[in-house]
Design a protein around this motif. Structure first.
Motif, PDB file in Angstrom:
ATOM      1  N   PHE A 221       1.073  -1.160   0.520  1.00 49.41           N
ATOM      2  CA  PHE A 221       0.072   0.159  -0.418  1.00 49.41           C
ATOM      3  C   PHE A 221       0.856   0.810   0.222  1.00 49.41           C
ATOM      4  N   ASN A 222       1.811   1.253   0.687  1.00 49.25           N
ATOM      5  CA  ASN A 222       2.559   2.235   1.100  1.00 49.25           C
ATOM      6  C   ASN A 222       3.524   2.904  -0.370  1.00 49.25           C
ATOM      7  N   LEU A 223       4.530   1.695  -0.461  1.00 43.89           N
ATOM      8  CA  LEU A 223       4.616   1.723  -2.108  1.00 43.89           C
ATOM      9  C   LEU A 223       3.904   2.072  -3.331  1.00 43.89           C
ATOM     10  N   ASN A 224       3.151   1.808  -3.325  1.00 48.97           N
ATOM     11  CA  ASN A 224       1.715   2.220  -4.417  1.00 48.97           C
ATOM     12  C   ASN A 224       1.301   3.645  -4.505  1.00 48.97           C
ATOM     13  N   LEU A 225       2.037   3.945  -3.741  1.00 50.09           N
ATOM     14  CA  LEU A 225       1.879   6.069  -3.886  1.00 50.09           C
ATOM     15  C   LEU A 225       3.369   6.064  -5.099  1.00 50.09           C
ATOM     16  N   LEU A 226       4.051   5.660  -4.967  1.00 47.97           N
ATOM     17  CA  LEU A 226       5.407   6.009  -6.074  1.00 47.97           C
ATOM     18  C   LEU A 226       4.684   5.699  -7.578  1.00 47.97           C
ATOM     19  N   GLN A 227       4.172   4.405  -7.299  1.00 47.48           N
ATOM     20  CA  GLN A 227       3.265   3.979  -8.662  1.00 47.48           C
ATOM     21  C   GLN A 227       1.843   5.295  -8.674  1.00 47.48           C
ATOM     22  N   VAL A 228       1.430   5.982  -7.928  1.00 46.76           N
ATOM     23  CA  VAL A 228       0.951   6.695  -8.131  1.00 46.76           C
ATOM     24  C   VAL A 228       1.410   7.823  -9.054  1.00 46.76           C
ATOM     25  N   LEU A 229       2.692   8.827  -8.158  1.00 48.17           N
ATOM     26  CA  LEU A 229       3.087   9.537  -9.106  1.00 48.17           C
ATOM     27  C   LEU A 229       3.921   8.964  -9.989  1.00 48.17           C
ATOM     28  N   ASN A 230       4.397   7.824 -10.352  1.00 48.43           N
ATOM     29  CA  ASN A 230       4.541   7.984 -11.975  1.00 48.43           C
ATOM     30  C   ASN A 230       3.500   7.965 -12.861  1.00 48.43           C
ATOM     31  N   SER A 231       2.114   7.646 -12.700  1.00 48.48           N
ATOM     32  CA  SER A 231       1.359   7.594 -13.454  1.00 48.48           C
ATOM     33  C   SER A 231       0.706   9.119 -13.699  1.00 48.48           C
ATOM     34  N   ARG A 232       0.119   9.499 -12.480  1.00 47.08           N
ATOM     35  CA  ARG A 232      -0.127  10.914 -12.856  1.00 47.08           C
ATOM     36  C   ARG A 232       0.905  12.075 -12.911  1.00 47.08           C
ATOM     37  N   LEU A 233       1.935  11.934 -12.636  1.00 49.77           N
ATOM     38  CA  LEU A 233       2.846  13.254 -12.549  1.00 49.77           C
ATOM     39  C   LEU A 233       4.420  12.090 -13.903  1.00 49.77           C
ATOM     40  N   HIS A 244       9.503  -0.454   3.390  1.00 46.33           N
ATOM     41  CA  HIS A 244       8.105   0.385   3.932  1.00 46.33           C
ATOM     42  C   HIS A 244       8.990   0.690   5.136  1.00 46.33           C
ATOM     43  N   ARG A 245       8.775   1.642   5.884  1.00 45.34           N
ATOM     44  CA  ARG A 245       8.944   1.308   7.024  1.00 45.34           C
ATOM     45  C   ARG A 245       7.892   1.966   8.271  1.00 45.34           C
ATOM     46  N   ALA A 246       8.188   1.505   9.284  1.00 45.90           N
ATOM     47  CA  ALA A 246       6.559   2.005  10.602  1.00 45.90           C
ATOM     48  C   ALA A 246       7.612   2.236  11.393  1.00 45.90           C
ATOM     49  N   VAL A 247       7.345   3.304  12.237  1.00 42.09           N
ATOM     50  CA  VAL A 247       8.700   3.940  13.202  1.00 42.09           C
ATOM     51  C   VAL A 247       7.045   4.236  14.039  1.00 42.09           C
ATOM     52  N   TRP A 248       6.590   4.272  15.378  1.00 39.91           N
ATOM     53  CA  TRP A 248       6.679   4.797  17.126  1.00 39.91           C
ATOM     54  C   TRP A 248       7.416   6.273  17.347  1.00 39.91           C
ATOM     55  N   ASP A 249       6.737   7.149  17.098  1.00 38.97           N
ATOM     56  CA  ASP A 249       7.221   8.076  17.351  1.00 38.97           C
ATOM     57  C   ASP A 249       7.056   8.146  19.147  1.00 38.97           C
ATOM     58  N   GLU A 250       7.529   7.768  20.293  1.00 39.95           N
ATOM     59  CA  GLU A 250       6.792   8.281  21.464  1.00 39.95           C
ATOM     60  C   GLU A 250       7.210  10.121  22.357  1.00 39.95           C
ATOM     61  N   THR A 286       5.150   9.391   4.393  1.00 39.95           N
ATOM     62  CA  THR A 286       3.922   9.134   3.985  1.00 39.95           C
ATOM     63  C   THR A 286       2.815   9.526   4.475  1.00 39.95           C
ATOM     64  N   GLU A 287       2.823   9.221   6.786  1.00 48.32           N
ATOM     65  CA  GLU A 287       1.654   9.065   6.765  1.00 48.32           C
ATOM     66  C   GLU A 287       2.533   9.876   8.519  1.00 48.32           C
ATOM     67  N   ILE A 288       1.221   9.936   9.095  1.00 49.13           N
ATOM     68  CA  ILE A 288       2.014  10.359  10.402  1.00 49.13           C
ATOM     69  C   ILE A 288       0.070   9.959  10.567  1.00 49.13           C
ATOM     70  N   SER A 289      -0.153   9.276  11.884  1.00 50.68           N
ATOM     71  CA  SER A 289      -0.921   8.737  12.386  1.00 50.68           C
ATOM     72  C   SER A 289      -0.881   8.754  13.986  1.00 50.68           C
ATOM     73  N   ALA A 290      -1.636   9.726  14.459  1.00 49.32           N
ATOM     74  CA  ALA A 290      -1.295  10.358  15.671  1.00 49.32           C
ATOM     75  C   ALA A 290      -2.923   9.028  16.669  1.00 49.32           C
ATOM     76  N   LYS A 291      -2.637   9.455  18.141  1.00 50.14           N
ATOM     77  CA  LYS A 291      -2.306   8.056  19.288  1.00 50.14           C
ATOM     78  C   LYS A 291      -3.827   9.360  20.072  1.00 50.14           C
ATOM     79  N   PHE A 292      -4.357   8.924  20.502  1.00 51.31           N
ATOM     80  CA  PHE A 292      -4.545   9.557  21.690  1.00 51.31           C
ATOM     81  C   PHE A 292      -5.056   9.166  23.002  1.00 51.31           C
ATOM     82  N   THR A 293      -4.746  10.188  24.220  1.00 47.03           N
ATOM     83  CA  THR A 293      -5.751   9.593  25.743  1.00 47.03           C
ATOM     84  C   THR A 293      -6.875  10.287  25.478  1.00 47.03           C
ATOM     85  N   ALA A 294      -7.799   9.661  26.290  1.00 51.60           N
ATOM     86  CA  ALA A 294      -9.055  10.885  26.594  1.00 51.60           C
ATOM     87  C   ALA A 294      -8.980  12.435  27.051  1.00 51.60           C
ATOM     88  N   GLY A 295      -7.494  12.349  27.878  1.00 55.63           N
ATOM     89  CA  GLY A 295      -7.181  14.015  28.830  1.00 55.63           C
ATOM     90  C   GLY A 295      -7.027  14.473  27.429  1.00 55.63           C
TER      91      GLY A 295
END
Length: 327
Positions: A221-233, A244-250, A286-295
Motif C-alpha cells: 500500500f505504501n509503495l503503491n504511492l510511488l506508482q501513483v506519482l509515476n502514473s499521474r506526474l 516500507h518502514r513503520a516507526v513509533w514516535d513516542e 508518507t503518513e502520520i497517524s496520531a494516537k490519543f488518550t482521553a485527556g
C-alpha cells in the motif's frame, strides 16, 4: 428519493492539489507527502485488504463501537441531520443511518471524490428511500464554513450531528488539527453535536504491526504511492529502490509510515519539471497517524470550544468514539 449533488471544487482540483503537495513535499527537508494520495484504485483496494488483516484493529474496533452504541449515539445527539466529513463509501455510516428515523431526516456526505460520492449516494438511496441525501464534493480543510453554513446543512435549526470517523483526525499535524476543530466548532450551534473517531495510545507491540503487517499488504500500500506519482506526474520512481518502514514516535504519540531509499536515487517528475534526489537511507514520510488518550482529546477539543458529551470504546479499549457539544 433522488440525491442532490453539489460540487464545490474546480474540475482540476485533484491534479492541481497533487502537483502542489508533491512539489512542496519532495523539496522539503525531510521529504514528506500527505496520505490522501494513497488512494488510487489499487491503493483503495489494498486499504480494504488492510482493514481485514488480523493486525489492523482500527476498522473492526470502530465498527464494534457503532454496532453496540449507534442507537444511543443518535438518540443522545438528538440527530435529524447527519453530516459526514470524508465520507468515502459511507459503509460504517449505515450503522448510524439505521437509527436516523426522525421525519425529514437528512444525510450530507462530503468527500473530494465525486465518483465515490455518487456511488455511495445511489446505494444509500436504495436502502433508505425516505432519507434525503446530499452529496457534496468538497475538501473539509477548505470548505467547512460553506458546508456547515445555511445553504447546505440548514444552520440554526439544531439537530445536526457532524461525524468524522476512521481515526482520520490522527493524520493531521497538531496545528492542522487545531484549525480543523476550530472550524467545526465555528460551524455548530446549540443543539448540534460532533462525533469523533480517534485511535488510542497503546503498546508499540500492537501499533507497529498494524502498520507493518506480516503479509506485507501495508508495505505494498505504501509503495503503491510511488506508482501513483509515476502514473499521474510522469515520474520514474522504481519501487524496488525503496522499502516500507513503520516507526513509533513516542514523543509525538504517533506512528509514521516512511519509504526509505536503499541507494542514492534521482527521480524525474516530468509533469513538474522536477528532479528529486534521495541519498542512500533517506526517507520520505508518507503518513502520520496520531494516537490519543482521553485527556489529550479533551484538552484539544476544549481548546477549540467544545464540551464533552459522551465517550465510547470497544471491548478491548483500542479505539474511541466521543461526542462533543458547543461549549
Amino acid at each position: 428519493m433522488p440525491y442532490r449533488f453539489t460540487d464545490l471544487l474546480p474540475e482540476d482540483f485533484s491534479d492541481s492539489a497533487l502537483r502542489a503537495d508533491v512539489r512542496k513535499g519532495l523539496t522539503a527537508r525531510p521529504k514528506q507527502l500527505p496520505p490522501k494520495w494513497f488512494y488510487d484504485k489499487t491503493g483503495s483496494e489494498l486499504f480494504e485488504e488492510i482493514t481485514r488483516l488480523p493486525e489492523y484493529y482500527q476498522t473492526r474496533s470502530e465498527r464494534a463501537i457503532l454496532q453496540a452504541g449507534a442507537a444511543r449515539i443518535v438518540a443522545s445527539a438528538g440527530a435529524r441531520h447527519l453530516v459526514e466529513l470524508g465520507s468515502g463509501s459511507s459503509e460504517k455510516t449505515r450503522l448510524l443511518l439505521d437509527h436516523l428515523r426522525a421525519p425529514g431526516s437528512v444525510y450530507t456526505a462530503l468527500d473530494v471524490s465525486g465518483s465515490a460520492l455518487r456511488q455511495a449516494a445511489e446505494a444509500l438511496g436504495v436502502t433508505y428511500p425516505d432519507l434525503r441525501i446530499e452529496a457534496v464534493r468538497a475538501d473539509f480543510e477548505q470548505h467547512l464554513p460553506t458546508v456547515l453554513g445555511d445553504g447546505l446543512t440548514g444552520r440554526g435549526r439544531g439537530g445536526r450531528l457532524v461525524v468524522f470517523l476512521g481515526g482520520t483526525i490522527g493524520n493531521l499535524q497538531p496545528a492542522e488539527r487545531a484549525a480543523f476543530l476550530a472550524g467545526v466548532r465555528a460551524g455548530l450551534d446549540p443543539g448540534d453535536a460532533f462525533l469523533l473517531g480517534a485511535d488510542l495510545v497503546k503498546s508499540p507491540d500492537v501499533l507497529i504491526p498494524a502498520y507493518d503487517d506480516a503479509a506485507g499488504v501495508t508495505a505494498a500500500f505504501n509503495l503503491n504511492l510511488l506508482q501513483v506519482l509515476n502514473s499521474r506526474l510522469g515520474a520514474d520512481f522504481d519501487p524496488d529502490d525503496f522499502t516500507h518502514r513503520a516507526v513509533w514516535d513516542e514523543s509525538q504519540a504517533w506512528i509514521e509510515m516512511r519509504l526509505r531509499a536503499g541507494r542514492r536515487v534521482e527521480v524525474r517528475l516530468a509533469e513538474l519539471d522536477l528532479v528529486a534526489e534521495f541519498e542512500a537511507g533517506e526517507e520520505l514520510r508518507t503518513e502520520i497517524s496520531a494516537k490519543f488518550t482521553a485527556g489529550r482529546l479533551e484538552s484539544e477539543l476544549t481548546a477549540a470550544g467544545f464540551a464533552a458529551d459522551g465517550w465510547w470504546t470497544d471491548p478491548d479499549g483500542q479505539f474511541s468514539l466521543s461526542m462533543w457539544r458547543p461549549a
